[in-house]
Design a protein around this motif. Structure first.
Motif, PDB file in Angstrom:
ATOM      1  N   PRO A 179     -58.296  -6.431 -52.205  1.00  0.00           N
ATOM      2  CA  PRO A 179     -57.076  -6.564 -51.401  1.00  0.00           C
ATOM      3  C   PRO A 179     -57.327  -6.129 -49.962  1.00  0.00           C
ATOM      4  O   PRO A 179     -58.046  -5.171 -49.703  1.00  0.00           O
ATOM      5  CB  PRO A 179     -56.089  -5.631 -52.111  1.00  0.00           C
ATOM      6  CG  PRO A 179     -56.956  -4.613 -52.798  1.00  0.00           C
ATOM      7  CD  PRO A 179     -58.193  -5.365 -53.212  1.00  0.00           C
ATOM      8  N   THR A 180     -56.750  -6.863 -49.019  1.00  0.00           N
ATOM      9  CA  THR A 180     -56.953  -6.601 -47.597  1.00  0.00           C
ATOM     10  C   THR A 180     -55.612  -6.638 -46.880  1.00  0.00           C
ATOM     11  O   THR A 180     -54.860  -7.607 -47.022  1.00  0.00           O
ATOM     12  CB  THR A 180     -57.894  -7.660 -46.986  1.00  0.00           C
ATOM     13  OG1 THR A 180     -59.150  -7.617 -47.669  1.00  0.00           O
ATOM     14  CG2 THR A 180     -58.132  -7.398 -45.512  1.00  0.00           C
ATOM     15  N   PHE A 187     -53.999 -10.071 -48.154  1.00  0.00           N
ATOM     16  CA  PHE A 187     -54.864 -11.123 -48.688  1.00  0.00           C
ATOM     17  C   PHE A 187     -55.437 -10.647 -50.020  1.00  0.00           C
ATOM     18  O   PHE A 187     -55.978  -9.548 -50.113  1.00  0.00           O
ATOM     19  CB  PHE A 187     -55.991 -11.437 -47.702  1.00  0.00           C
ATOM     20  CG  PHE A 187     -55.505 -11.813 -46.332  1.00  0.00           C
ATOM     21  CD1 PHE A 187     -55.090 -13.103 -46.057  1.00  0.00           C
ATOM     22  CD2 PHE A 187     -55.434 -10.857 -45.323  1.00  0.00           C
ATOM     23  CE1 PHE A 187     -54.622 -13.445 -44.795  1.00  0.00           C
ATOM     24  CE2 PHE A 187     -54.976 -11.192 -44.058  1.00  0.00           C
ATOM     25  CZ  PHE A 187     -54.566 -12.479 -43.794  1.00  0.00           C
ATOM     26  N   LEU A 188     -55.303 -11.500 -51.037  1.00  0.00           N
ATOM     27  CA  LEU A 188     -55.794 -11.186 -52.371  1.00  0.00           C
ATOM     28  C   LEU A 188     -56.774 -12.271 -52.792  1.00  0.00           C
ATOM     29  O   LEU A 188     -56.449 -13.463 -52.769  1.00  0.00           O
ATOM     30  CB  LEU A 188     -54.639 -11.103 -53.368  1.00  0.00           C
ATOM     31  CG  LEU A 188     -53.595 -10.018 -53.089  1.00  0.00           C
ATOM     32  CD1 LEU A 188     -52.440 -10.130 -54.081  1.00  0.00           C
ATOM     33  CD2 LEU A 188     -54.210  -8.626 -53.159  1.00  0.00           C
ATOM     34  N   THR A 189     -57.972 -11.858 -53.162  1.00  0.00           N
ATOM     35  CA  THR A 189     -59.011 -12.813 -53.529  1.00  0.00           C
ATOM     36  C   THR A 189     -58.944 -13.168 -55.007  1.00  0.00           C
ATOM     37  O   THR A 189     -58.404 -12.418 -55.831  1.00  0.00           O
ATOM     38  CB  THR A 189     -60.400 -12.247 -53.213  1.00  0.00           C
ATOM     39  OG1 THR A 189     -60.616 -11.068 -53.997  1.00  0.00           O
ATOM     40  CG2 THR A 189     -60.527 -11.900 -51.732  1.00  0.00           C
ATOM     41  N   ALA A 229     -52.700 -15.635 -49.316  1.00  0.00           N
ATOM     42  CA  ALA A 229     -52.165 -14.928 -48.153  1.00  0.00           C
ATOM     43  C   ALA A 229     -50.679 -14.674 -48.344  1.00  0.00           C
ATOM     44  O   ALA A 229     -49.913 -15.595 -48.651  1.00  0.00           O
ATOM     45  CB  ALA A 229     -52.402 -15.737 -46.886  1.00  0.00           C
ATOM     46  N   TYR A 230     -50.281 -13.403 -48.163  1.00  0.00           N
ATOM     47  CA  TYR A 230     -48.881 -12.986 -48.282  1.00  0.00           C
ATOM     48  C   TYR A 230     -48.428 -12.367 -46.960  1.00  0.00           C
ATOM     49  O   TYR A 230     -49.217 -11.724 -46.258  1.00  0.00           O
ATOM     50  CB  TYR A 230     -48.719 -11.933 -49.382  1.00  0.00           C
ATOM     51  CG  TYR A 230     -48.992 -12.427 -50.786  1.00  0.00           C
ATOM     52  CD1 TYR A 230     -47.951 -12.686 -51.665  1.00  0.00           C
ATOM     53  CD2 TYR A 230     -50.302 -12.591 -51.246  1.00  0.00           C
ATOM     54  CE1 TYR A 230     -48.191 -13.116 -52.958  1.00  0.00           C
ATOM     55  CE2 TYR A 230     -50.557 -13.026 -52.533  1.00  0.00           C
ATOM     56  CZ  TYR A 230     -49.499 -13.285 -53.390  1.00  0.00           C
ATOM     57  OH  TYR A 230     -49.743 -13.703 -54.668  1.00  0.00           O
ATOM     58  N   ARG A 231     -47.136 -12.518 -46.670  1.00  0.00           N
ATOM     59  CA  ARG A 231     -46.560 -11.939 -45.465  1.00  0.00           C
ATOM     60  C   ARG A 231     -45.570 -10.841 -45.849  1.00  0.00           C
ATOM     61  O   ARG A 231     -44.737 -11.034 -46.742  1.00  0.00           O
ATOM     62  CB  ARG A 231     -45.825 -13.010 -44.652  1.00  0.00           C
ATOM     63  CG  ARG A 231     -45.297 -12.546 -43.303  1.00  0.00           C
ATOM     64  CD  ARG A 231     -46.439 -12.278 -42.351  1.00  0.00           C
ATOM     65  NE  ARG A 231     -45.965 -12.047 -40.983  1.00  0.00           N
ATOM     66  CZ  ARG A 231     -46.707 -11.608 -39.988  1.00  0.00           C
ATOM     67  NH1 ARG A 231     -47.993 -11.365 -40.192  1.00  0.00           N
ATOM     68  NH2 ARG A 231     -46.234 -11.432 -38.786  1.00  0.00           N
ATOM     69  N   ALA A 242     -63.659 -10.288 -48.629  1.00  0.00           N
ATOM     70  CA  ALA A 242     -62.738 -10.674 -47.562  1.00  0.00           C
ATOM     71  C   ALA A 242     -62.450  -9.455 -46.701  1.00  0.00           C
ATOM     72  O   ALA A 242     -62.503  -8.320 -47.174  1.00  0.00           O
ATOM     73  CB  ALA A 242     -61.441 -11.245 -48.131  1.00  0.00           C
ATOM     74  N   ASP A 243     -62.140  -9.704 -45.439  1.00  0.00           N
ATOM     75  CA  ASP A 243     -61.752  -8.613 -44.547  1.00  0.00           C
ATOM     76  C   ASP A 243     -60.920  -9.190 -43.409  1.00  0.00           C
ATOM     77  O   ASP A 243     -60.968 -10.397 -43.130  1.00  0.00           O
ATOM     78  CB  ASP A 243     -62.980  -7.893 -43.998  1.00  0.00           C
ATOM     79  CG  ASP A 243     -62.665  -6.458 -43.580  1.00  0.00           C
ATOM     80  OD1 ASP A 243     -61.487  -6.058 -43.652  1.00  0.00           O
ATOM     81  OD2 ASP A 243     -63.603  -5.751 -43.175  1.00  0.00           O
TER      82      ASP A 243
END
Length: 317
Positions: free
Chosen positions: A214-215, A222-224, A240-242, A270-271
Motif C-alpha cells: 500500500p502506498t 494505491f494498492l497493488t 488507485a483510490y482518492r 509501487a511508490d
C-alpha cells in the motif's frame, strides 16, 4: 553452534556531497545487547532519525532462549562518525512471536511499527500496530491499532504484514498473501480508530494478492495486485483510490501495463512521491525475457497517465 552475524550498509552522503568528496559506506552492526535474527529487515528514516527493524529479535525470553522472538526496532542518529545507536525499543508487554518491528513507516515526528503476531485480549485475530511520537528526544508510545472490531481470522489474521502511514491515515494488510483485503484507520480526536475495509472493487480472487505494497500520498492510496490474472495470467495491476473528506477512500482507476504480459507481475512494487507514481513489473519482457520494467505515471485531469517506461541500460534475460 556457529554464531550468525548481521549488518546493514548505509551511505551518508550530505557532507560528502557538499565537499565534493566520494561518499563512504558505513557497515552498521546490530546493538550487542539485543540478539538479532533479521536485523535490517526494514529500514526507514525521516532525515534526522534512522529506524531499523528486526521482527524476530530475541527480546522475550522467560523460558527457551531459542523460541523467544518478540521483535524490536532500533533508533540511530547521525554523528560525525556515521550513525550512532540511540535506543532499542520494545513494548513493555512484548510477547513471544509478536513480530514487532516487521514494518516501519515514519511521518515527521511520528513512527508506526507493526506487530503482525500480537495477541489481544478482546479478539482472536492476531496483529496490529503501535504508534510512537518523538517527545523530548525520545520515541514514546502514544497509541495502538487493534484488528477491526468483529473481524475474523479468515479476514485479518496476522494483520500488519504490510503498512502505509501518512500521519492522518494508516493502512494495514495481513501478512498472508491470500488475505486480499486492507484495513483503513484514521486519526480522530480520541485517537486512532478503524474506518473501513477495502477489497478489490472488481471482485478479484484472493490469489491476486490484492492490497500488498500500500502506498499513500497527497490524498491518494494505491494498492497493488501483482498476481491479478483478469487480463493475462498473473499480469498484475494497481488500484488507485482518492481520499474523501471523511477519510474514506473512493476507487478511481485500475492501472495495468500498456501491454499486459503473462507472468509480468505488474505491481510487484509501487511508490509515490511529489505527483509521480512508479510501478514495478520485474518479470515483464522487452528486448529480453523477464528483464523487468518500471512505469512512471502522472495525474492528468483526475486520471493517472503513463509518462515514461524505464528499462535497464544493459538489460538481460
Amino acid at each position: 553452534m556457529e554464531r550468525m552475524t548481521f549488518a546493514i550498509t548505509v551511505w551518508l552522503s550530505a557532507t560528502s556531497l557538499v565537499l565534493g568528496m566520494q561518499c563512504e559506506p558505513q557497515r552498521l552492526p546490530p546493538p550487542p545487547d539485543v540478539p538479532p535474527t533479521n536485523f535490517g529487515q526494514r529500514v526507514t528514516t525521516n532525515g534526522d532519525y534512522w529506524f531499523v527493524g528486526d521482527q524476530s529479535a530475541r527480546t522475550w525470553c522467560p523460558g527457551d532462549p531459542f523460541s523467544c522472538s518478540g521483535g524490536v526496532f532500533h533508533v540511530y542518529v547521525p554523528s560525525p562518525d556515521g550513525l550512532t545507536h540511540l535506543e532499542s525499543i520494545v513494548p513493555a508487554d512484548i510477547q513471544q512471536g509478536m513480530k514487532f518491528g516487521g514494518e516501519l513507516a515514519v511521518h515527521g515526528d511520528e513512527l508506526m511499527v507493526t506487530a503482525s503476531g500480537r495477541v489481544w485480549a478482546d479478539t482472536d485475530v492476531r496483529g496490529g500496530a503501535f504508534l510512537y511520537r518523538l517527545i523530548d528526544g525520545q520515541w514514546v508510545e502514544t497509541g495502538r491499532l487493534h484488528p477491526p472490531p468483529g473481524s475474523t481470522r479468515e479476514e485479518f489474521d496476522f494483520l500488519g504484514g504490510h503498512l502505509a502511514f501518512d500521519g492522518m491515515v494508516a493502512i494495514l494488510r495481513p501478512e498472508l498473501a491470500v488475505k486480499s483485503r486492507v484495513a483503513v484507520y484514521d486519526r480522530t480526536t480520541e485517537g486512532w480508530a478503524y474506518k473501513e475495509t477495502l477489497t478489490a472493487p472488481d471482485g478479484l480472487p484472493d490469489t491476486a494478492f490484492f492490497g500488498e505494497n500500500p502506498t499513500l500520498g497527497d490524498g491518494w492510496l494505491f494498492l497493488t495486485a501483482r498476481e491479478d490474472s483478469s487480463i493475462a495470467d498473473r499480469a498484475g495491476s494497481v488500484y488507485a483510490y482518492r481520499r474523501q473528506p471523511d477519510n474514506t477512500f473512493e476507487f478511481v482507476q485500475k492501472l495495468t501495463a500498456p501491454d499486459p504480459q503473462e507472468l509480468g507481475r505488474y505491481g510487484f512494487s509501487a511508490d509515490y512521491d511529489d505527483g509521480r507514481l512508479v510501478v514495478g513489473a520485474f518479470l515483464m519482457t522487452r528486448e529480453h525475457r523477464g528483464q523487468g520494467i518500471v512505469f512512471v505515471y502522472e495525474l492528468e485531469d483526475g486520471r493517472w497517465v503513463l509518462q515514461q517506461e524505464l528499462t535497464h541500460s544493459d538489460a538481460g534475460p
